[in-house]
Design a protein around this motif. Structure first.
Motif, PDB file in Angstrom:
ATOM      1  N   GLY A 140      11.701  -0.134 -11.095  1.00 29.12           N
ATOM      2  CA  GLY A 140      12.473   0.508 -10.296  1.00 29.12           C
ATOM      3  C   GLY A 140      12.584  -0.402  -9.401  1.00 29.12           C
ATOM      4  N   ILE A 141      13.656   0.106  -8.685  1.00 30.17           N
ATOM      5  CA  ILE A 141      14.290  -0.577  -7.579  1.00 30.17           C
ATOM      6  C   ILE A 141      13.307  -0.512  -5.623  1.00 30.17           C
ATOM      7  CG2 ILE A 141      16.205  -0.930  -5.942  1.00 30.17           C
ATOM      8  CD1 ILE A 141      16.367  -2.420  -7.954  1.00 30.17           C
ATOM      9  N   ILE A 142      12.998  -1.093  -5.085  1.00 29.08           N
ATOM     10  CA  ILE A 142      12.376  -1.123  -3.659  1.00 29.08           C
ATOM     11  C   ILE A 142      13.539  -1.749  -2.402  1.00 29.08           C
ATOM     12  CG2 ILE A 142      10.387  -2.603  -1.951  1.00 29.08           C
ATOM     13  CD1 ILE A 142       8.546  -2.496  -4.363  1.00 29.08           C
ATOM     14  N   SER A 143      13.986  -0.962  -1.691  1.00 31.71           N
ATOM     15  CA  SER A 143      14.690  -1.759   0.093  1.00 31.71           C
ATOM     16  C   SER A 143      13.410  -1.777   0.694  1.00 31.71           C
ATOM     17  CB  SER A 143      15.703  -0.592   0.090  1.00 31.71           C
ATOM     18  OG  SER A 143      16.167  -0.492   1.564  1.00 31.71           O
ATOM     19  N   ILE A 144      13.546  -2.635   1.320  1.00 27.55           N
ATOM     20  CA  ILE A 144      12.960  -3.087   2.421  1.00 27.55           C
ATOM     21  C   ILE A 144      13.617  -3.567   3.304  1.00 27.55           C
ATOM     22  CG2 ILE A 144      10.851  -4.844   2.614  1.00 27.55           C
ATOM     23  CD1 ILE A 144      10.458  -5.116  -0.089  1.00 27.55           C
ATOM     24  N   GLN A 145      12.698  -3.090   4.896  1.00 28.80           N
ATOM     25  CA  GLN A 145      13.733  -3.214   6.158  1.00 28.80           C
ATOM     26  C   GLN A 145      13.029  -4.013   7.001  1.00 28.80           C
ATOM     27  OE1 GLN A 145      13.657  -0.079   4.958  1.00 28.80           O
ATOM     28  NE2 GLN A 145      15.592  -0.640   4.273  1.00 28.80           N
ATOM     29  N   ALA A 146      12.989  -5.333   7.470  1.00 29.67           N
ATOM     30  CA  ALA A 146      12.120  -6.219   7.663  1.00 29.67           C
ATOM     31  C   ALA A 146      12.097  -6.654   9.661  1.00 29.67           C
ATOM     32  CB  ALA A 146      11.470  -7.257   7.444  1.00 29.67           C
ATOM     33  N   ILE A 147      11.456  -6.854  10.558  1.00 31.71           N
ATOM     34  CA  ILE A 147      12.159  -7.661  11.647  1.00 31.71           C
ATOM     35  C   ILE A 147      11.125  -9.306  11.960  1.00 31.71           C
ATOM     36  CG2 ILE A 147      12.529  -5.365  12.796  1.00 31.71           C
ATOM     37  CD1 ILE A 147       9.961  -5.785  14.362  1.00 31.71           C
ATOM     38  N   LYS A 148      11.547 -10.019  12.290  1.00 35.75           N
ATOM     39  CA  LYS A 148      11.478 -11.233  13.062  1.00 35.75           C
ATOM     40  C   LYS A 148      10.529 -11.428  14.425  1.00 35.75           C
ATOM     41  CE  LYS A 148      11.207 -16.068  13.493  1.00 35.75           C
ATOM     42  NZ  LYS A 148      12.397 -17.257  13.241  1.00 35.75           N
ATOM     43  N   GLU A 149       8.717 -11.206  14.086  1.00 33.29           N
ATOM     44  CA  GLU A 149       8.318 -11.605  15.924  1.00 33.29           C
ATOM     45  C   GLU A 149       7.613 -12.937  15.483  1.00 33.29           C
ATOM     46  OE1 GLU A 149       5.814  -6.626  15.241  1.00 33.29           O
ATOM     47  OE2 GLU A 149       4.980  -8.012  13.809  1.00 33.29           O
ATOM     48  N   ALA A 150       7.264 -12.995  17.038  1.00 37.18           N
ATOM     49  CA  ALA A 150       6.465 -14.983  17.294  1.00 37.18           C
ATOM     50  C   ALA A 150       5.420 -15.207  16.382  1.00 37.18           C
ATOM     51  CB  ALA A 150       5.843 -14.166  17.984  1.00 37.18           C
ATOM     52  N   GLY A 151       5.123 -14.220  15.143  1.00 40.14           N
ATOM     53  CA  GLY A 151       4.004 -14.360  14.473  1.00 40.14           C
ATOM     54  C   GLY A 151       4.766 -14.988  12.581  1.00 40.14           C
ATOM     55  N   GLY A 152       5.796 -14.728  12.302  1.00 40.76           N
ATOM     56  CA  GLY A 152       6.781 -14.238  11.467  1.00 40.76           C
ATOM     57  C   GLY A 152       7.148 -13.112  11.320  1.00 40.76           C
ATOM     58  N   TRP A 153       7.745 -12.832  10.128  1.00 42.06           N
ATOM     59  CA  TRP A 153       8.428 -11.338   9.742  1.00 42.06           C
ATOM     60  C   TRP A 153       7.628 -10.255   8.967  1.00 42.06           C
ATOM     61  CZ3 TRP A 153      13.600 -10.617   9.513  1.00 42.06           C
ATOM     62  CH2 TRP A 153      14.809 -11.712  10.289  1.00 42.06           C
ATOM     63  N   ARG A 154       7.635  -9.220   9.287  1.00 44.54           N
ATOM     64  CA  ARG A 154       7.108  -8.200   9.332  1.00 44.54           C
ATOM     65  C   ARG A 154       7.567  -6.568   8.575  1.00 44.54           C
ATOM     66  NH1 ARG A 154       2.718  -6.257  13.090  1.00 44.54           N
ATOM     67  NH2 ARG A 154       1.883  -5.556  11.908  1.00 44.54           N
ATOM     68  N   VAL A 155       7.421  -6.230   8.078  1.00 35.34           N
ATOM     69  CA  VAL A 155       7.895  -4.733   7.225  1.00 35.34           C
ATOM     70  C   VAL A 155       7.995  -3.812   7.874  1.00 35.34           C
ATOM     71  CG1 VAL A 155       7.996  -3.338   5.046  1.00 35.34           C
ATOM     72  CG2 VAL A 155       7.412  -5.994   4.966  1.00 35.34           C
ATOM     73  N   THR A 156       8.773  -2.859   8.462  1.00 35.83           N
ATOM     74  CA  THR A 156       9.516  -1.463   9.365  1.00 35.83           C
ATOM     75  C   THR A 156       9.396  -0.783   8.485  1.00 35.83           C
ATOM     76  OG1 THR A 156      11.447  -2.154   9.176  1.00 35.83           O
ATOM     77  CG2 THR A 156      10.503  -3.506  10.715  1.00 35.83           C
TER      78      THR A 156
END
Length: 175
Positions: A140-156
């Motif tokens: 199927g399809i996955i919609s992923i939202q993410a933010i950049k933090e000091a250590g890298g990208w994390r999923v919200t």
């Protein structure tokens, strides 16, 4: 003991309690050091695949590192009447549900994805396949939202809709 000494001891005691509380909070928020966060949002699908793939009851430290503690996972499907329904889970709920599958070997693979990014936020749209013990159980399809933090990208947040007879995966999302 003088009043000044008591005040100093009290201040030191309160500062120690505050420092401990803040350190505990920071520890709860910090990603696991053994799990490298993606340096760019394009690395999120591969990191997600690694965090999910393996025995269903494996340690999910890397999944916990990749997602922020407040992240939610939403699973969208069609009800028996054809109307859309959804289920929202915390990461801990998802881990418990997957762990109940025991030693089943899971393999998730992002098939094709695109990234839209602005500054420190990103949205990924990805087609995926999920296998359990070598048999495809979902696509199927996955919609992923993410933010950049000091250590890298994390999923919200993650929203997933599995392919169905009435909602087949469009050809443009296949590799």
């Amino acid at each position: 003991m003088s009043t000044f000494s008591l005040q100093m001891l009290r201040a030191i005691f309160l500062a120690t309690i505050l420092a401990s509380a803040l350190a505990g909070s920071a520890m709860a928020q910090a990603p696991d050091a053994s799990c490298t966060l993606p340096s760019e949002p394009e690395g999120i699908p591969a990191a997600l695949d690694v965090a999910i793939t393996g025995p269903a009851d494996k340690d999910r430290a890397c999944m916990k590192a990749l997602l922020i503690p407040e992240a939610r996972l939403m699973f969208v499907s069609l009800g028996t009447d054809g109307a859309p329904t959804y289920r929202i889970e915390t990461l801990d709920n998802w881990i418990a549900r997957v762990k109940a599958r025991g030693h089943a070997m899971l393999e998730e693979k992002q098939l094709k994805f695109r990234v839209e990014r602005y500054g420190n936020i990103a949205h990924l749209w990805s087609s995926y396949t999920l296998q359990s013990d070598g048999k495809q159980v979902a696509r199927g399809i996955i919609s992923i939202q993410a933010i950049k933090e000091a250590g890298g990208w994390r999923v919200t947040g993650i929203m997933v809709q599995a392919e169905s007879v009435t909602a087949p995966l469009p050809k443009e999302y296949l590799p």
